[in-house]
Scaffold this active site. Sequence first.
Site, PDB file in Angstrom:
ATOM      1  N   HIS A 385      96.357  19.015  43.403  1.00 53.48           N
ATOM      2  CA  HIS A 385      96.003  18.697  42.015  1.00 53.48           C
ATOM      3  C   HIS A 385      94.793  17.790  41.897  1.00 53.48           C
ATOM      4  O   HIS A 385      94.470  17.342  40.799  1.00 53.48           O
ATOM      5  CB  HIS A 385      97.160  17.988  41.304  1.00 53.48           C
ATOM      6  CG  HIS A 385      98.393  18.814  41.170  1.00 53.48           C
ATOM      7  ND1 HIS A 385      98.691  19.549  40.045  1.00 53.48           N
ATOM      8  CD2 HIS A 385      99.412  19.013  42.022  1.00 53.48           C
ATOM      9  CE1 HIS A 385      99.848  20.161  40.208  1.00 53.48           C
ATOM     10  NE2 HIS A 385     100.308  19.856  41.408  1.00 53.48           N
ATOM     11  N   LYS A 576      95.504  11.680  26.645  1.00 52.86           N
ATOM     12  CA  LYS A 576      95.652  11.878  28.092  1.00 52.86           C
ATOM     13  C   LYS A 576      95.663  10.508  28.742  1.00 52.86           C
ATOM     14  O   LYS A 576      95.388   9.511  28.064  1.00 52.86           O
ATOM     15  CB  LYS A 576      94.506  12.728  28.653  1.00 52.86           C
ATOM     16  CG  LYS A 576      93.116  12.213  28.218  1.00 52.86           C
ATOM     17  CD  LYS A 576      91.980  13.099  28.700  1.00 52.86           C
ATOM     18  CE  LYS A 576      91.769  14.335  27.861  1.00 52.86           C
ATOM     19  NZ  LYS A 576      92.189  15.583  28.497  1.00 52.86           N
ATOM     20  N   ARG A 577      95.986  10.455  30.052  1.00 56.59           N
ATOM     21  CA  ARG A 577      95.897   9.178  30.742  1.00 56.59           C
ATOM     22  C   ARG A 577      94.483   8.599  30.583  1.00 56.59           C
ATOM     23  O   ARG A 577      93.503   9.337  30.468  1.00 56.59           O
ATOM     24  CB  ARG A 577      96.217   9.364  32.232  1.00 56.59           C
ATOM     25  CG  ARG A 577      97.696   9.580  32.486  1.00 56.59           C
ATOM     26  CD  ARG A 577      98.509   8.355  32.104  1.00 56.59           C
ATOM     27  NE  ARG A 577      98.290   7.298  33.042  1.00 56.59           N
ATOM     28  CZ  ARG A 577      99.181   6.856  33.924  1.00 56.59           C
ATOM     29  NH1 ARG A 577     100.393   7.387  33.950  1.00 56.59           N
ATOM     30  NH2 ARG A 577      98.899   5.879  34.755  1.00 56.59           N
ATOM     31  N   THR A 684      95.937  20.383  31.096  1.00 55.80           N
ATOM     32  CA  THR A 684      96.918  21.245  30.439  1.00 55.80           C
ATOM     33  C   THR A 684      97.004  20.878  28.961  1.00 55.80           C
ATOM     34  O   THR A 684      97.349  21.719  28.130  1.00 55.80           O
ATOM     35  CB  THR A 684      98.312  21.115  31.087  1.00 55.80           C
ATOM     36  OG1 THR A 684      98.591  19.724  31.288  1.00 55.80           O
ATOM     37  CG2 THR A 684      98.371  21.845  32.414  1.00 55.80           C
ATOM     38  N   LYS A 688      97.301  23.104  25.316  1.00 53.87           N
ATOM     39  CA  LYS A 688      98.243  22.868  24.213  1.00 53.87           C
ATOM     40  C   LYS A 688      97.493  22.774  22.883  1.00 53.87           C
ATOM     41  O   LYS A 688      97.912  23.354  21.867  1.00 53.87           O
ATOM     42  CB  LYS A 688      99.027  21.570  24.459  1.00 53.87           C
ATOM     43  CG  LYS A 688      99.986  21.670  25.636  1.00 53.87           C
ATOM     44  CD  LYS A 688     100.430  20.321  26.187  1.00 53.87           C
ATOM     45  CE  LYS A 688     101.017  20.520  27.579  1.00 53.87           C
ATOM     46  NZ  LYS A 688     101.138  19.288  28.364  1.00 53.87           N
TER      47      LYS A 688
HETATM   48  C1  26Q Z   1     100.040   8.900  44.615  1.00 51.65           C
HETATM   49  C2  26Q Z   1     100.387   7.956  45.565  1.00 51.65           C
HETATM   50  C3  26Q Z   1     101.032   6.791  45.203  1.00 51.65           C
HETATM   51  C4  26Q Z   1     101.350   6.575  43.866  1.00 51.65           C
HETATM   52  C5  26Q Z   1     101.005   7.518  42.923  1.00 51.65           C
HETATM   53  C6  26Q Z   1     100.362   8.684  43.292  1.00 51.65           C
HETATM   54  C7  26Q Z   1     100.006   9.687  42.280  1.00 51.65           C
HETATM   55  C8  26Q Z   1     100.846   9.931  41.208  1.00 51.65           C
HETATM   56  C9  26Q Z   1     100.519  10.860  40.254  1.00 51.65           C
HETATM   57  C10 26Q Z   1      98.839  10.434  42.371  1.00 51.65           C
HETATM   58  C11 26Q Z   1      98.528  11.388  41.413  1.00 51.65           C
HETATM   59  C12 26Q Z   1      99.376  11.610  40.335  1.00 51.65           C
HETATM   60  C13 26Q Z   1      99.118  12.582  39.280  1.00 51.65           C
HETATM   61  C14 26Q Z   1      98.128  13.447  39.273  1.00 51.65           C
HETATM   62  C15 26Q Z   1      97.931  14.366  38.151  1.00 51.65           C
HETATM   63  O1  26Q Z   1      98.606  14.285  37.130  1.00 51.65           O
HETATM   64  N1  26Q Z   1      96.998  15.321  38.273  1.00 51.65           N
HETATM   65  C16 26Q Z   1      96.754  16.265  37.222  1.00 51.65           C
HETATM   66  O2  26Q Z   1      97.528  17.424  37.468  1.00 51.65           O
HETATM   67  C17 26Q Z   1      97.449  18.322  36.384  1.00 51.65           C
HETATM   68  C18 26Q Z   1      98.390  19.464  36.667  1.00 51.65           C
HETATM   69  O3  26Q Z   1      97.863  20.293  37.655  1.00 51.65           O
HETATM   70  C19 26Q Z   1      96.020  18.785  36.155  1.00 51.65           C
HETATM   71  O4  26Q Z   1      96.008  19.571  34.998  1.00 51.65           O
HETATM   72  C20 26Q Z   1      95.093  17.594  35.981  1.00 51.65           C
HETATM   73  O5  26Q Z   1      93.753  18.038  35.931  1.00 51.65           O
HETATM   74  C21 26Q Z   1      95.276  16.629  37.140  1.00 51.65           C
HETATM   75  O6  26Q Z   1      94.515  15.453  36.908  1.00 51.65           O
END
Ligand code: 26Q
Length: 834
Positions: A385, A576-577, A684, A688
């Site tokens: 991702h 979004k975040r 995503t 929506k």
């Molecule tokens: C990793 C290690 C330690 C703590 C936290 C994490 C961590 C947690 C969540 C790293 C990444 C995330 C989340 C990533 C994320 O939400 N990515 C998004 O995924 C979506 C679904 O595929 C995409 O649409 C987005 O583009 C992408 O940013």
Amino acid sequence: MSLRSRTESEGGGLNIAKTALPKGAPARERPSDYDVAAVRDEIRAKITRVLGHEIERATLHDWYLAAALSLRERIAARWLPDVRETRIEGKKRVYYLSLEFLIGRLFTDALSNLQLMETYVRALRDLGVDFGDVKDIEPDAALGNGGLGRLAACFMESMASLAIPAIGYGIRYEHGLFRQAISHGWQQEFPEHWLEGGNPWEFERFEVSYDIHFGGRIEHHPTPQGDAIAWIPGETVRAAAFDTPIVGWRGAHINALRLWSARPITPLDLDVFNHGDYAGASEQRTRAEAISKFLYPSDETAAGKELRLRQEYFFVSASLQDIVARHLREQGNIRTLASYAAIQLNDTHPSLAVPELLRLLIDHHYVPWPQARRIVSQTIAYTNHTLLPEALENWPVELFERRLPRHLDIIYRLNADNLAAAERQRPGDIRFRAATSLIDETGGRRVRMGHLAFIGSHRINGVSAMHSELMKHTVFADLNTLYPDRITNKTNGITFRRWLYQCNPGLTALLREVCGDRVLDDPSALAGLEPYANDPIFQERFRAIKQHNKVALAGMIERTMSLRLDPAALFDIQIKRIHEYKRQLLNALDTIARYLAIRDNPNADWVPRVKIFAGKAAPSYHQAKLIIKLINDIADAVNRDATIRGLLKVAFVPNYNVSAAEMMVPACDLSEQISTAGMEASGTGNMKLALNGALTIGTLDGANIEIRDQVGADNIFIFGMTADQVMERRRAGLDASDAIAASPMLARVIETIDRGTFSPDDPARFAPIAHSLRYLDHYMVSADFDDYHRTQALVDARWGHAAWETSAILNTARMGWFSADRTIRDYADDIWKV
Ligand code: 26Q
């Protein structure tokens, strides 16, 4: 579940508007008076006999729990036959491993999918209770940060709707994503307590638990067949299973989401307790329970904390032990696992599944290494991702030595095979060896979790066409050379049940009228709207629905923020975040530019706009929190300034979550998808918003590109540098003086920020932002500003004309391809073979 009562004031989170029964709600059922009476009596019985309260004194929370418990029984009755059928027919199952499931509320979801909405609305009405009030009592299950977690939730719903037997595995965090409050413009975090009032959707499986080991040492025992290996662990915790049923559309099928909760193996150390050390006696408990206490609140950053690694191994080991035990129970032969199980890794967070499955096969079931490797790679697949270097997970080898010594052994053995393959393909190529190695040797030895997942999988997929291409040329360039044909694309999708039928009942009713009821089951039927795109009468109906949704959102914002918005204005929304690469700052700069221009010329023919922002920043992400403060400071100045006659309003809506999105998505005119090209894997939210008839302003990034291809270039506002241009410009340096020199407006906006116009109480507050905009423009905010600002003027020019409605209608008509059902079918055919 435990049924502690909770007072009504403890709802927590954003208070969503009270909805009357949505007219034309997708509940297609025509409930008989008999059904309604039956549900009404069930609910009443739950209040008195399960909750133990008098009907007359029941709180809204009691009504919610009672209604949910009655629904739970109906779900359970339908669930068991599905489980039995999958078992008896020996069907292959999908196992979706994810540290995040961002589910939101389940009551309306299950009601809608079971066509019971109308029945429950009427039953509650008979009891003198408003359905909208009751549904708002349910806390969001916020077991995820953002896109990745919500994707997992959409996929679970879609797999159930397509009747694909699947189990989602994750952690039952006691506290989901923090609640965000805005205090004097700054983000503040508060713990979230979703389980406090009891969780009516979960089934605790007392009979299902596994022991999870950490630390200790390895012993090698020579045998005639080679060394037998024993892991003598130093610490053990227990994983306890809780299942939540996920109901598919029209009740097609019900799957389980199995979440693990961490427990100590012995409830209390009685020896220590008897010696009077009460705190020490519960130390083991505290250490064990910490594993499932909190969701890590960061996205796109690898936190690198030991507790996070413990979480990852805990849930991976419990899930794999469960998968293997089920397979042996049903098939009796571990060697056929790949024919009955498809394990999908949601990012690298469950990468330990690779060495853990190898360990179970080799150490517990005595499968020889080559065969074990085959079983693992035929069973496992991995979704990537992110390409952001700071988000690529890696763990110090030293931590593995201490906590997962047996897994480190296995990783070394995997790497030996891997490096031999690299050597065969490119003899003597040291760079290639280092690049494909599972161990990163630059700056302390670290295990590369992305490489581990790649090497252990038969398929590695990206989440949009562009992202999958970039994967082949960036992070996995060398592994792709070594193992070609493994990388594939599966463009993300969203469940239309939640993100259209449930959240936008007005539009759904119109779609059913025009496209027929078929539209509820077949998203391609949305194309039936096309002939009406230029029809003034239809346009007016489409517009009126949007207007209705905007009034509802404005009401929510007025209640929660005491800010009054004009629902006739253009609602320009970025939700979004908060992250630098998503460029809320670019939107903020455009907001300032617009504000200054209106002040310069207040009597010009301005299009009234409302800029709405919402999103959480990781608690340790200072720059993102400063951007939130800037947006709030801009809002303060703009919203108070009478000279601009309300032509611009700015709102930062606190505590963005799934339920807030369900209000905001249907009310959006302009969807902001403005990430630096090459950085948003897919997105995503973009899907929506477009599905609900918003026009997108966006960069050529992630799935925006495919959205443009679907809706047509005339119906989307594309601006900014391409991913190639971004890389090119970065190579040339990050100084943005050229862009600023070329744009008097940008120069003025940065000046305004730097002078403290929006922070008179602390004029230097935003100096770091001004500095980055000038000299460290890594995210190309300055570089893309002019094109963005120009494109925003094109947005204004189309607003208020029939051409806007035409484009909006065509967006809805052409977004059918982004149904998660399409995505899931693609995974099922190409990766899972189910
Ligand atoms: C990793 C290690 C330690 C703590 C936290 C994490 C961590 C947690 C969540 C790293 C990444 C995330 C989340 C990533 C994320 O939400 N990515 C998004 O995924 C979506 C679904 O595929 C995409 O649409 C987005 O583009 C992408 O940013």
